[in-house]
Design a protein around this motif. Structure first.
Motif, PDB file in Angstrom:
ATOM      1  N   LEU A  81      45.934 -65.184 -54.991  1.00  0.00           N
ATOM      2  CA  LEU A  81      46.499 -64.006 -55.641  1.00  0.00           C
ATOM      3  C   LEU A  81      45.627 -63.669 -56.836  1.00  0.00           C
ATOM      4  O   LEU A  81      45.453 -64.484 -57.739  1.00  0.00           O
ATOM      5  CB  LEU A  81      47.935 -64.269 -56.089  1.00  0.00           C
ATOM      6  N   LYS A  82      45.054 -62.461 -56.808  1.00  0.00           N
ATOM      7  CA  LYS A  82      44.191 -62.004 -57.887  1.00  0.00           C
ATOM      8  C   LYS A  82      44.926 -60.905 -58.646  1.00  0.00           C
ATOM      9  O   LYS A  82      45.406 -59.951 -58.036  1.00  0.00           O
ATOM     10  CB  LYS A  82      42.867 -61.474 -57.333  1.00  0.00           C
ATOM     11  N   LEU A  83      44.987 -61.052 -59.957  1.00  0.00           N
ATOM     12  CA  LEU A  83      45.607 -60.040 -60.807  1.00  0.00           C
ATOM     13  C   LEU A  83      44.530 -59.361 -61.629  1.00  0.00           C
ATOM     14  O   LEU A  83      43.704 -60.024 -62.253  1.00  0.00           O
ATOM     15  CB  LEU A  83      46.636 -60.669 -61.746  1.00  0.00           C
ATOM     16  N   CYS A  84      44.554 -58.026 -61.628  1.00  0.00           N
ATOM     17  CA  CYS A  84      43.573 -57.271 -62.395  1.00  0.00           C
ATOM     18  C   CYS A  84      43.861 -57.420 -63.878  1.00  0.00           C
ATOM     19  O   CYS A  84      44.997 -57.264 -64.326  1.00  0.00           O
ATOM     20  CB  CYS A  84      43.592 -55.799 -62.003  1.00  0.00           C
ATOM     21  N   ARG A  85      42.808 -57.704 -64.642  1.00  0.00           N
ATOM     22  CA  ARG A  85      42.920 -57.893 -66.085  1.00  0.00           C
ATOM     23  C   ARG A  85      42.144 -56.817 -66.849  1.00  0.00           C
ATOM     24  O   ARG A  85      41.984 -56.902 -68.054  1.00  0.00           O
ATOM     25  CB  ARG A  85      42.394 -59.280 -66.472  1.00  0.00           C
ATOM     26  N   ALA A  86      41.653 -55.799 -66.151  1.00  0.00           N
ATOM     27  CA  ALA A  86      40.872 -54.743 -66.794  1.00  0.00           C
ATOM     28  C   ALA A  86      41.771 -53.861 -67.659  1.00  0.00           C
ATOM     29  O   ALA A  86      43.000 -53.915 -67.579  1.00  0.00           O
ATOM     30  CB  ALA A  86      40.140 -53.909 -65.742  1.00  0.00           C
ATOM     31  N   GLU A  87      41.141 -53.035 -68.468  1.00  0.00           N
ATOM     32  CA  GLU A  87      41.853 -52.248 -69.473  1.00  0.00           C
ATOM     33  C   GLU A  87      42.921 -51.340 -68.891  1.00  0.00           C
ATOM     34  O   GLU A  87      44.026 -51.247 -69.426  1.00  0.00           O
ATOM     35  CB  GLU A  87      40.867 -51.423 -70.311  1.00  0.00           C
ATOM     36  N   ALA A  88      42.629 -50.647 -67.803  1.00  0.00           N
ATOM     37  CA  ALA A  88      43.616 -49.726 -67.229  1.00  0.00           C
ATOM     38  C   ALA A  88      44.873 -50.478 -66.819  1.00  0.00           C
ATOM     39  O   ALA A  88      45.995 -50.038 -67.092  1.00  0.00           O
ATOM     40  CB  ALA A  88      43.029 -48.987 -66.029  1.00  0.00           C
ATOM     41  N   CYS A  89      44.696 -51.627 -66.192  1.00  0.00           N
ATOM     42  CA  CYS A  89      45.865 -52.412 -65.769  1.00  0.00           C
ATOM     43  C   CYS A  89      46.601 -52.996 -66.965  1.00  0.00           C
ATOM     44  O   CYS A  89      47.834 -53.029 -66.987  1.00  0.00           O
ATOM     45  CB  CYS A  89      45.454 -53.501 -64.783  1.00  0.00           C
ATOM     46  N   GLN A  90      45.859 -53.434 -67.964  1.00  0.00           N
ATOM     47  CA  GLN A  90      46.521 -53.956 -69.166  1.00  0.00           C
ATOM     48  C   GLN A  90      47.332 -52.865 -69.859  1.00  0.00           C
ATOM     49  O   GLN A  90      48.447 -53.110 -70.317  1.00  0.00           O
ATOM     50  CB  GLN A  90      45.493 -54.552 -70.125  1.00  0.00           C
ATOM     51  N   SER A  91      46.787 -51.657 -69.899  1.00  0.00           N
ATOM     52  CA  SER A  91      47.488 -50.569 -70.582  1.00  0.00           C
ATOM     53  C   SER A  91      48.754 -50.144 -69.843  1.00  0.00           C
ATOM     54  O   SER A  91      49.637 -49.515 -70.432  1.00  0.00           O
ATOM     55  CB  SER A  91      46.567 -49.361 -70.765  1.00  0.00           C
ATOM     56  N   MET A  92      48.852 -50.512 -68.560  1.00  0.00           N
ATOM     57  CA  MET A  92      50.014 -50.130 -67.755  1.00  0.00           C
ATOM     58  C   MET A  92      50.949 -51.309 -67.489  1.00  0.00           C
ATOM     59  O   MET A  92      51.722 -51.308 -66.539  1.00  0.00           O
ATOM     60  CB  MET A  92      49.552 -49.521 -66.427  1.00  0.00           C
ATOM     61  N   GLY A  93      50.870 -52.342 -68.344  1.00  0.00           N
ATOM     62  CA  GLY A  93      51.800 -53.463 -68.237  1.00  0.00           C
ATOM     63  C   GLY A  93      51.252 -54.676 -67.524  1.00  0.00           C
ATOM     64  O   GLY A  93      52.017 -55.569 -67.141  1.00  0.00           O
ATOM     65  N   GLY A  94      49.947 -54.764 -67.376  1.00  0.00           N
ATOM     66  CA  GLY A  94      49.324 -55.891 -66.684  1.00  0.00           C
ATOM     67  C   GLY A  94      49.588 -57.230 -67.340  1.00  0.00           C
ATOM     68  O   GLY A  94      49.712 -58.242 -66.646  1.00  0.00           O
ATOM     69  N   ASP A  95      49.698 -57.250 -68.671  1.00  0.00           N
ATOM     70  CA  ASP A  95      49.967 -58.521 -69.347  1.00  0.00           C
ATOM     71  C   ASP A  95      51.353 -59.039 -68.985  1.00  0.00           C
ATOM     72  O   ASP A  95      51.537 -60.237 -68.732  1.00  0.00           O
ATOM     73  CB  ASP A  95      49.844 -58.374 -70.868  1.00  0.00           C
ATOM     74  N   ALA A  96      52.324 -58.157 -68.936  1.00  0.00           N
ATOM     75  CA  ALA A  96      53.684 -58.558 -68.564  1.00  0.00           C
ATOM     76  C   ALA A  96      53.728 -59.026 -67.111  1.00  0.00           C
ATOM     77  O   ALA A  96      54.408 -60.007 -66.784  1.00  0.00           O
ATOM     78  CB  ALA A  96      54.666 -57.410 -68.789  1.00  0.00           C
ATOM     79  N   VAL A  97      53.000 -58.342 -66.225  1.00  0.00           N
ATOM     80  CA  VAL A  97      52.925 -58.749 -64.820  1.00  0.00           C
ATOM     81  C   VAL A  97      52.316 -60.149 -64.734  1.00  0.00           C
ATOM     82  O   VAL A  97      52.843 -61.026 -64.036  1.00  0.00           O
ATOM     83  CB  VAL A  97      52.097 -57.745 -63.981  1.00  0.00           C
ATOM     84  N   ALA A  98      51.226 -60.369 -65.452  1.00  0.00           N
ATOM     85  CA  ALA A  98      50.565 -61.676 -65.425  1.00  0.00           C
ATOM     86  C   ALA A  98      51.498 -62.766 -65.945  1.00  0.00           C
ATOM     87  O   ALA A  98      51.610 -63.837 -65.335  1.00  0.00           O
ATOM     88  CB  ALA A  98      49.278 -61.635 -66.239  1.00  0.00           C
ATOM     89  N   ASP A  99      52.171 -62.503 -67.058  1.00  0.00           N
ATOM     90  CA  ASP A  99      53.090 -63.494 -67.618  1.00  0.00           C
ATOM     91  C   ASP A  99      54.205 -63.828 -66.635  1.00  0.00           C
ATOM     92  O   ASP A  99      54.562 -64.992 -66.448  1.00  0.00           O
ATOM     93  CB  ASP A  99      53.683 -63.002 -68.941  1.00  0.00           C
ATOM     94  N   ARG A 100      54.749 -62.805 -65.982  1.00  0.00           N
ATOM     95  CA  ARG A 100      55.838 -63.017 -65.027  1.00  0.00           C
ATOM     96  C   ARG A 100      55.349 -63.806 -63.814  1.00  0.00           C
ATOM     97  O   ARG A 100      56.025 -64.728 -63.351  1.00  0.00           O
ATOM     98  CB  ARG A 100      56.401 -61.659 -64.594  1.00  0.00           C
ATOM     99  N   MET A 101      54.178 -63.458 -63.300  1.00  0.00           N
ATOM    100  CA  MET A 101      53.622 -64.177 -62.159  1.00  0.00           C
ATOM    101  C   MET A 101      53.366 -65.645 -62.511  1.00  0.00           C
ATOM    102  O   MET A 101      53.696 -66.535 -61.723  1.00  0.00           O
ATOM    103  CB  MET A 101      52.308 -63.545 -61.697  1.00  0.00           C
ATOM    104  N   LYS A 102      52.782 -65.876 -63.660  1.00  0.00           N
ATOM    105  CA  LYS A 102      52.497 -67.248 -64.077  1.00  0.00           C
ATOM    106  C   LYS A 102      53.792 -68.062 -64.157  1.00  0.00           C
ATOM    107  O   LYS A 102      53.836 -69.213 -63.707  1.00  0.00           O
ATOM    108  CB  LYS A 102      51.798 -67.254 -65.435  1.00  0.00           C
ATOM    109  N   THR A 103      54.818 -67.459 -64.720  1.00  0.00           N
ATOM    110  CA  THR A 103      56.105 -68.148 -64.850  1.00  0.00           C
ATOM    111  C   THR A 103      56.710 -68.443 -63.487  1.00  0.00           C
ATOM    112  O   THR A 103      57.126 -69.575 -63.204  1.00  0.00           O
ATOM    113  CB  THR A 103      57.082 -67.306 -65.695  1.00  0.00           C
TER     114      THR A 103
END
Length: 159
Positions: A81-103
Motif C-alpha cells: 500500500l503506497k500513500l502519496c505524500r506530495a503537496e497536493a495530497c497533503q493539502s487535501m488531508g493526506g496527513d490524516a489519511v496516513a495517520d489513520r492508515m498507520k493506526t
C-alpha cells in the motif's frame, strides 16, 4: 519470488539477470527492477554481484538502489500500500489519511505488518493530484481517499 534463498543462489540468479540485461543502455535500473521482481526485494548480497558484473563500485550500486523509493531491501508483505505524500495530497488531508492508515494497520512507513499482510510505503506523487489524497494498492490507484476508502483498503489487505 522467494525471500528465503541461499546466498549462492542469489549470486547465481543475479548474474543471470545481469547477463540478460547488461547490453541495454544504462542497464542498472532495469537490472535492479528485475532482481526485485525475482526475489521480491533487492537482497544485500546481490549488490556486489551487480557492481562486479557491471564494473561499478558497490557504492554506486548501493547509492542508486537507495535513491529510488521503489526498491526494497527486505521482503514486502503480501500487499503493498503506497500513500502519496506530495503537496497536493497533503493539502487535501493526506496527513490524516496516513495517520489513520498507520493506526489501523499497526505499521509505520517502510514497515510490514507482523502477519505479513501489508507493507506501507510513502510515495511522492502518484499523478492523481486532481483526485487527492491518493493511494495505490498492489498497482491499483485510488483517489479522493476518505474514511470509507480507508476502511475498504484495510479490509482488502486483511483478507
Amino acid at each position: 519470488m522467494n525471500a528465503h534463498v541461499a546466498n549462492g543462489d542469489i549470486a547465481e540468479r543475479t548474474r543471470a539477470i545481469v547477463g540478460a540485461l547488461r547490453s541495454l543502455e544504462g542497464p542498472l535500473l532495469p537490472i535492479l527492477h528485475e532482481v526485485q521482481d525475482e526475489f521480491g526485494y533487492v537482497p544485500h548480497e546481490a549488490l556486489p554481484v551487480i557492481a562486479s558484473e557491471l564494473n561499478l563500485s558497490r557504492a554506486e550500486v548501493h547509492g542508486v538502489m537507495t535513491f529510488y523509493h521503489d526498491y526494497r531491501d527486505h521482503p514486502a508483505g503480501r500487499h503493498v500500500l503506497k500513500l502519496c505524500r506530495a503537496e497536493a495530497c497533503q493539502s487535501m488531508g493526506g496527513d490524516a489519511v496516513a495517520d489513520r492508515m498507520k493506526t489501523l494497520l499497526g505499521v509505520d512507513f517502510h514497515q510490514t505488518a507482523l502477519d505479513g499482510s501489508v507493507t506501507l510505503e510513502p510515495v511522492y506523487c502518484l499523478g492523481l493530484c486532481a483526485c487527492a489524497p491518493a493511494a495505490m494498492l498492489d498497482g491499483e490507484l485510488y483517489g479522493r481517499i476518505d474514511d470509507q476508502t480507508i476502511a475498504d483498503l484495510v479490509a482488502e489487505v486483511r483478507r
